[in-house]
Design an enzyme around this catalytic site. Structure first.
Site, mmCIF file in Angstrom:
data_model
loop_
_atom_site.group_PDB
_atom_site.id
_atom_site.type_symbol
_atom_site.label_atom_id
_atom_site.label_comp_id
_atom_site.label_asym_id
_atom_site.label_seq_id
_atom_site.Cartn_x
_atom_site.Cartn_y
_atom_site.Cartn_z
ATOM 1 N N ARG A 96 0.826 -1.198 0.000
ATOM 2 C CA ARG A 96 0.000 0.000 0.000
ATOM 3 C C ARG A 96 0.857 1.244 0.000
ATOM 4 O O ARG A 96 1.974 1.236 0.483
ATOM 5 C CB ARG A 96 -0.905 0.035 1.240
ATOM 6 N N ARG B 76 2.725 4.541 -16.644
ATOM 7 C CA ARG B 76 3.084 4.111 -18.004
ATOM 8 C C ARG B 76 4.250 4.932 -18.538
ATOM 9 O O ARG B 76 5.138 4.404 -19.205
ATOM 10 C CB ARG B 76 1.890 4.223 -18.937
ATOM 11 N N ARG C 109 -3.819 7.048 -3.958
ATOM 12 C CA ARG C 109 -3.441 5.837 -3.238
ATOM 13 C C ARG C 109 -3.080 4.767 -4.251
ATOM 14 O O ARG C 109 -3.524 4.813 -5.391
ATOM 15 C CB ARG C 109 -4.609 5.346 -2.374
#
Length: 120
Positions: free
Chosen positions: A7, A63, A89
């Site tokens: 996380r 990306r 997040r």
């Protein structure tokens, strides 16, 4: 190899595409560095943003970092009135051969208040 979830979160100063990309890239790099991972160990990353962030997708930033072959997905966080604003997040799934207790979660900038027990 074991699959682990990692996380992380960061808070932005404003909803600006360049700033979103900078903070997202910083977060992804910190998650990888903290866990000693290369992008080849990543299985997927799920990004979420608070509803006040609309300038672009965090996955686009990933990306641009060269993660075109990593499955990436974005979603919007639940619009809780008391939620911390302007937060990105992530939950990264990776091949990481350590016990769950040794996974390093990363919380940056204002997002450190979300998990003071885990913040670096």
């Amino acid at each position: 190899m074991t699959v682990r979830a990692i996380r992380g979160a960061t808070q932005l100063e404003c909803d600006d595409r360049e700033h979103l990309f900078e903070r997202t890239a910083e977060l992804v790099r910190e998650v990888l560095d903290a866990n000693g991972l290369g992008t080849d160990a990543l299985i997927s990353i799920l990004f979420t943003c608070t509803p006040d962030l609309r300038s672009d997708f965090p996955a686009t930033a990933a990306r641009e970092m060269g993660m075109g072959d990593v499955p990436l997905m974005c979603a919007v966080e639940i619009d809780v009135p008391t939620a911390l604003p302007r937060v990105v997040r992530l939950m990264a799934h990776a091949e990481l051969d350590v016990p769950r207790s040794q996974v390093r979660h990363v919380y940056l900038h204002g997002a450190t208040v979300l998990r003071r027990d885990l913040a670096q």
